[in-house]
Scaffold this motif. Structure first.
Motif, mmCIF file in Angstrom:
data_model
loop_
_atom_site.group_PDB
_atom_site.id
_atom_site.type_symbol
_atom_site.label_atom_id
_atom_site.label_comp_id
_atom_site.label_asym_id
_atom_site.label_seq_id
_atom_site.Cartn_x
_atom_site.Cartn_y
_atom_site.Cartn_z
ATOM 1 N N SER A 35 0.861 -1.188 0.000
ATOM 2 C CA SER A 35 0.000 0.000 0.000
ATOM 3 C C SER A 35 0.891 1.230 0.000
ATOM 4 O O SER A 35 2.111 1.143 0.211
ATOM 5 C CB SER A 35 -0.933 0.006 1.218
ATOM 6 O OG SER A 35 -0.181 0.080 2.418
ATOM 7 N N GLN A 40 -2.868 6.868 -5.579
ATOM 8 C CA GLN A 40 -2.108 6.483 -6.759
ATOM 9 C C GLN A 40 -3.020 6.494 -7.978
ATOM 10 O O GLN A 40 -4.125 5.954 -7.954
ATOM 11 C CB GLN A 40 -1.521 5.083 -6.561
ATOM 12 C CG GLN A 40 -0.609 4.606 -7.666
ATOM 13 C CD GLN A 40 0.005 3.249 -7.355
ATOM 14 O OE1 GLN A 40 -0.345 2.604 -6.362
ATOM 15 N NE2 GLN A 40 0.921 2.803 -8.190
ATOM 16 N N VAL A 51 -5.314 -4.887 -11.188
ATOM 17 C CA VAL A 51 -5.137 -4.445 -9.801
ATOM 18 C C VAL A 51 -6.105 -5.242 -8.943
ATOM 19 O O VAL A 51 -7.315 -5.237 -9.201
ATOM 20 C CB VAL A 51 -5.422 -2.935 -9.658
ATOM 21 C CG1 VAL A 51 -5.256 -2.493 -8.212
ATOM 22 C CG2 VAL A 51 -4.506 -2.137 -10.570
ATOM 23 N N THR A 53 -7.534 -6.004 -5.017
ATOM 24 C CA THR A 53 -7.624 -5.611 -3.619
ATOM 25 C C THR A 53 -8.507 -6.632 -2.906
ATOM 26 O O THR A 53 -8.995 -7.590 -3.524
ATOM 27 C CB THR A 53 -8.238 -4.209 -3.455
ATOM 28 O OG1 THR A 53 -9.648 -4.270 -3.720
ATOM 29 C CG2 THR A 53 -7.590 -3.205 -4.391
ATOM 30 N N TRP A 58 -9.545 -4.893 -10.764
ATOM 31 C CA TRP A 58 -9.784 -3.854 -11.760
ATOM 32 C C TRP A 58 -8.839 -4.081 -12.925
ATOM 33 O O TRP A 58 -7.633 -4.201 -12.740
ATOM 34 C CB TRP A 58 -9.561 -2.464 -11.166
ATOM 35 C CG TRP A 58 -10.636 -2.038 -10.229
ATOM 36 C CD1 TRP A 58 -11.675 -1.185 -10.492
ATOM 37 C CD2 TRP A 58 -10.820 -2.448 -8.869
ATOM 38 N NE1 TRP A 58 -12.480 -1.053 -9.383
ATOM 39 C CE2 TRP A 58 -11.979 -1.810 -8.380
ATOM 40 C CE3 TRP A 58 -10.104 -3.307 -8.015
ATOM 41 C CZ2 TRP A 58 -12.439 -2.005 -7.082
ATOM 42 C CZ3 TRP A 58 -10.561 -3.503 -6.720
ATOM 43 C CH2 TRP A 58 -11.716 -2.848 -6.273
ATOM 44 N N VAL A 66 -6.386 3.654 -13.195
ATOM 45 C CA VAL A 66 -7.130 3.270 -12.001
ATOM 46 C C VAL A 66 -6.679 4.139 -10.835
ATOM 47 O O VAL A 66 -5.492 4.372 -10.626
ATOM 48 C CB VAL A 66 -6.962 1.768 -11.664
ATOM 49 C CG1 VAL A 66 -5.524 1.414 -11.368
ATOM 50 C CG2 VAL A 66 -7.870 1.367 -10.502
ATOM 51 N N TRP A 67 -7.666 4.636 -10.111
ATOM 52 C CA TRP A 67 -7.435 5.418 -8.901
ATOM 53 C C TRP A 67 -7.391 4.458 -7.721
ATOM 54 O O TRP A 67 -8.312 3.667 -7.519
ATOM 55 C CB TRP A 67 -8.558 6.426 -8.717
ATOM 56 C CG TRP A 67 -8.567 7.129 -7.397
ATOM 57 C CD1 TRP A 67 -9.280 6.791 -6.285
ATOM 58 C CD2 TRP A 67 -7.832 8.302 -7.047
ATOM 59 N NE1 TRP A 67 -9.045 7.682 -5.262
ATOM 60 C CE2 TRP A 67 -8.153 8.624 -5.707
ATOM 61 C CE3 TRP A 67 -6.933 9.128 -7.739
ATOM 62 C CZ2 TRP A 67 -7.612 9.723 -5.052
ATOM 63 C CZ3 TRP A 67 -6.399 10.222 -7.086
ATOM 64 C CH2 TRP A 67 -6.737 10.516 -5.758
ATOM 65 N N ILE A 68 -6.305 4.506 -6.944
ATOM 66 C CA ILE A 68 -6.156 3.661 -5.765
ATOM 67 C C ILE A 68 -6.024 4.588 -4.557
ATOM 68 O O ILE A 68 -5.044 5.338 -4.462
ATOM 69 C CB ILE A 68 -4.920 2.752 -5.875
ATOM 70 C CG1 ILE A 68 -4.972 1.929 -7.176
ATOM 71 C CG2 ILE A 68 -4.820 1.834 -4.669
ATOM 72 C CD1 ILE A 68 -3.722 1.110 -7.440
ATOM 73 N N THR A 72 -4.707 1.737 0.589
ATOM 74 C CA THR A 72 -5.389 0.561 0.037
ATOM 75 C C THR A 72 -4.375 -0.514 -0.335
ATOM 76 O O THR A 72 -3.531 -0.320 -1.212
ATOM 77 C CB THR A 72 -6.207 0.939 -1.214
ATOM 78 O OG1 THR A 72 -7.165 1.938 -0.880
ATOM 79 C CG2 THR A 72 -6.920 -0.286 -1.784
ATOM 80 N N HIS A 74 -2.967 -3.561 -2.185
ATOM 81 C CA HIS A 74 -3.276 -4.075 -3.516
ATOM 82 C C HIS A 74 -2.073 -4.828 -4.076
ATOM 83 O O HIS A 74 -0.949 -4.708 -3.595
ATOM 84 C CB HIS A 74 -3.669 -2.931 -4.462
ATOM 85 C CG HIS A 74 -2.616 -1.876 -4.615
ATOM 86 N ND1 HIS A 74 -2.355 -0.927 -3.642
ATOM 87 C CD2 HIS A 74 -1.742 -1.620 -5.628
ATOM 88 C CE1 HIS A 74 -1.385 -0.129 -4.050
ATOM 89 N NE2 HIS A 74 -0.986 -0.527 -5.241
ATOM 90 N N CYS A 101 -12.455 3.142 -2.179
ATOM 91 C CA CYS A 101 -12.510 2.104 -3.209
ATOM 92 C C CYS A 101 -11.767 2.582 -4.454
ATOM 93 O O CYS A 101 -11.590 3.781 -4.664
ATOM 94 C CB CYS A 101 -13.950 1.750 -3.560
ATOM 95 S SG CYS A 101 -14.881 3.105 -4.295
ATOM 96 N N CYS A 102 -11.354 1.621 -5.268
ATOM 97 C CA CYS A 102 -10.671 1.949 -6.520
ATOM 98 C C CYS A 102 -11.688 2.378 -7.571
ATOM 99 O O CYS A 102 -12.875 2.066 -7.472
ATOM 100 C CB CYS A 102 -9.881 0.745 -7.018
ATOM 101 S SG CYS A 102 -8.552 0.223 -5.914
#
Length: 197
Positions: A35, A40, A51, A53, A58, A66-68, A72, A74, A101-102
């Protein structure tokens, strides 16, 4: 903006609102569970990333990112040679993005150009917002706010055992195979990368 030549966990404490890191991966490479203290935005100019989690997986083909959220945990898996171009945003820099959440978003030509431009800018936290780096950072946030969400998520039971083995999330469904840029799935001798990379 461009982070020094170091692993993300070694530079995330820097005061820059956005840090840009470029890294290339071979087909089948994996990044173990980890993480980040920062949010990110994971993007690749070529190749497809998965990705995973505890909540799901995703799929991130080119022209998507992708927004992380910060913190988080992953893991990553690469399909095809992947040219990863990642932005690490200071917490609170994009309050309109989800914090728990992503989210996969469409990468417009402008956002793509801004991400690549960020990779070329020197890291200097003393630069004013009116500098080229400051304006690029501001435009990235603005474009991210306008980015359209894309349904590329596949739910996974929220158990660590499921997440680590990724049994229901490890295969990219046939509907997404048109996004592949290499052979189907990682090979049996998939290379592994350190978690903090």
């Amino acid at each position: 903006m461009r982070a020094p030549n170091a692993r993300p966990c070694e530079v995330e404490h820097l005061p820059h609102p956005i840090l840009a890191i470029a890294k290339d991966y071979a087909h089948g490479a994996r990044v173990a569970w980890h993480s980040h203290a920062r949010a990110q935005l994971l993007f690749a100019t070529s190749g497809t990333m998965r990705v995973t989690t505890a909540a799901g997986a995703w799929i991130v083909p080119p022209l998507r990112a992708v927004w992380i959220p910060p913190g988080t945990e992953h893991a990553l898996a690469m399909t095809g040679p992947v040219s990863m171009r990642t932005l690490f945003l200071r917490p609170g820099a994009a309050p309109f993005m989800p914090g728990d959440c992503c989210r996969v978003v469409e990468v417009t030509p402008l956002l793509r150009a801004l991400i690549l431009a960020a990779m070329e800018e020197d890291s200097d936290p003393e630069l004013p917002p009116t500098s080229r780096a400051g304006m690029i950072a501001g435009l990235i946030v603005s474009e991210l706010e306008r980015a359209e969400p894309v349904p590329c998520a596949f739910p996974c039971p929220a158990t660590r055992g499921c997440s680590r083995s990724a049994a229901p999330c490890s295969t990219i469904p046939p509907a997404t195979r048109r996004w592949r840029t290499g052979p189907s799935g990682p090979g049996p001798a998939a290379a592994r990368s350190p978690a903090c990379s």
